[in-house]
Design a protein around this motif. Structure first.
Motif, mmCIF file in Angstrom:
data_model
loop_
_atom_site.group_PDB
_atom_site.id
_atom_site.type_symbol
_atom_site.label_atom_id
_atom_site.label_comp_id
_atom_site.label_asym_id
_atom_site.label_seq_id
_atom_site.Cartn_x
_atom_site.Cartn_y
_atom_site.Cartn_z
ATOM 1 N N GLN A 109 24.508 -59.462 26.934
ATOM 2 C CA GLN A 109 23.333 -60.653 27.100
ATOM 3 C C GLN A 109 23.696 -61.843 26.052
ATOM 4 O O GLN A 109 24.417 -62.620 25.351
ATOM 5 N N PHE A 110 22.769 -63.057 25.599
ATOM 6 C CA PHE A 110 23.069 -64.008 25.267
ATOM 7 C C PHE A 110 22.116 -63.592 24.249
ATOM 8 O O PHE A 110 20.605 -63.180 24.238
ATOM 9 N N CYS A 112 19.371 -64.177 20.442
ATOM 10 C CA CYS A 112 18.559 -65.370 19.697
ATOM 11 C C CYS A 112 17.793 -64.863 19.313
ATOM 12 O O CYS A 112 16.646 -63.798 19.708
ATOM 13 N N HIS A 142 23.636 -67.296 20.611
ATOM 14 C CA HIS A 142 24.757 -67.133 21.430
ATOM 15 C C HIS A 142 24.958 -65.838 22.164
ATOM 16 O O HIS A 142 24.864 -64.855 22.546
ATOM 17 N N GLY A 143 26.202 -66.525 23.349
ATOM 18 C CA GLY A 143 26.153 -65.605 24.659
ATOM 19 C C GLY A 143 27.704 -65.450 24.440
ATOM 20 O O GLY A 143 28.291 -64.024 24.836
ATOM 21 N N ASN A 173 26.903 -58.471 18.214
ATOM 22 C CA ASN A 173 28.239 -59.410 19.464
ATOM 23 C C ASN A 173 29.767 -58.800 19.867
ATOM 24 O O ASN A 173 29.897 -58.593 20.389
#
Lengths: 227, 97
Positions: A109-110, A112, A142-143, A173
């Motif tokens: 996923q992106f 935020c 960010h992705g 991430n």
């Protein structure tokens, strides 16, 4: 102290970076188009976030070959401060100015959000205004922030104090060892995924990013005097 | 095949087509592959043990011979098309096309 903010086709945080310098440090910051081949007139460089070259091929892979990146490499070689934020970090990795590579976030996923980070080394030109081990809050967006390096490189980063920031609590991430930002061996090039330029006023939700810019100015003035 | 731009054709040069596959190294976790594997499982393909996702690039080039084409494509992969830190590449080269 004069700052340059190189702008690539697809950069979108360039104005924010320049404004952060002007508002926090009251120092000049120029946007510099990616075709520029000299940054001799500048003392520090901020590679902004965004989607340079549409993230084609790999994030940062094509920006790396633009003329301004040779000037960035030259500046880094001279010991000038180079800060890469988000896509700027990805460009620094592709350019080989920092070790490792970036992968897609492990959850795909992106992301935020405002993230909690720990200052891992406050003896760097970018972190001196933080306390060692301080917990700070910076936004991420960010992705592809899933930092990767092999075990040997990770060991070197740890041993040499090159890890500037680590995610505290949740790792957003999947990055190796929770890495959020690293410097080169010399300590004058920093890449990080979080956006300090988006955290310089209380109304932004945090102003913990301001001290990153202040640290850069303090370092520079320590080297060259207040000019 | 996409139409090729007509460029200068030098005496004794041959067009080769390279089909390049770039994928994450075995040692690097592939989150997209894992997600697709999960979807295949939920579709009932429980026999699937691993999925790796990569990309294919086709490059047409004009060189003196096969060896030169091969060397040039290899260099392109190392310098730009693949990131040696996390990716492996392989390519197939054929004449004409």
């Amino acid at each position: 102290m004069r700052f340059a903010v190189p702008v690539f086709p697809g950069s979108n945080c360039d104005q924010d970076c320049a404004k952060a310098v002007r508002e926090v440090l009251e120092r000049p910051a120029d946007l510099v188009w990616y075709t520029e081949d000299s940054l001799d007139n500048y003392d520090a460089i901020i590679l902004p976030g965004g989607f340079s070259y549409g993230d084609y091929l790999r994030t940062g892979a094509l920006a790396r070959f633009s003329p301004v990146m040779e000037a960035v490499a030259e500046a880094a070689e001279k010991g000038k401060l180079v800060l890469g934020i988000c896509n700027g970090f990805q460009v620094l990795l592709e350019a080989g100015l920092l070790p490792g590579a970036m992968r897609v976030n492990d959850h795909l996923q992106f992301r935020c959000s405002i993230q909690t980070l720990q200052v891992e080394n406050n003896s760097l030109p970018f972190t001196a205004c933080y306390k060692q081990g301080e917990i700070i809050r910076l936004p991420i967006a960010h992705g592809e922030g899933n930092y990767y390096c092999d075990d040997q490189t990770l060991q070197e980063l740890e041993d040499r104090g090159q890890i500037a920031f680590r995610y505290h609590g949740e790792n957003p991430n999947g990055s190796v060892a929770g890495i959020a930002g690293i410097v080169n061996r010399r300590g004058n090039v920093l890449g990080l995924m979080p956006h300090p330029e988006r955290a310089i006023h209380d109304w932004m939700g945090s102003r913990d990013g301001a001290r990153l810019f202040r640290s850069m100015l303090q370092y520079w003035e320590g080297m060259y005097g207040a000019a | 095949m996409p139409t090729m731009k007509s460029g200068p054709v030098w005496e004794g040069k041959t067009v080769y087509k390279a089909t390049i596959t770039v994928r994450l190294k075995e040692s690097v976790l592939d989150p997209q592959g894992s997600a697709v594997q999960g979807s295949l499982h939920s579709l009932g393909y429980e026999e699937v043990r691993q999925v790796r996702i990569g990309k294919t690039m086709e490059v047409w080039l004009e060189t003196a011979d096969f060896q030169e084409a091969s060397d040039r494509v290899d260099a392109m992969c190392r310098k730009l098309l693949a990131n040696p830190v996390i990716e492996d590449y392989e390519f197939r080269l054929e004449k004409g096309a």
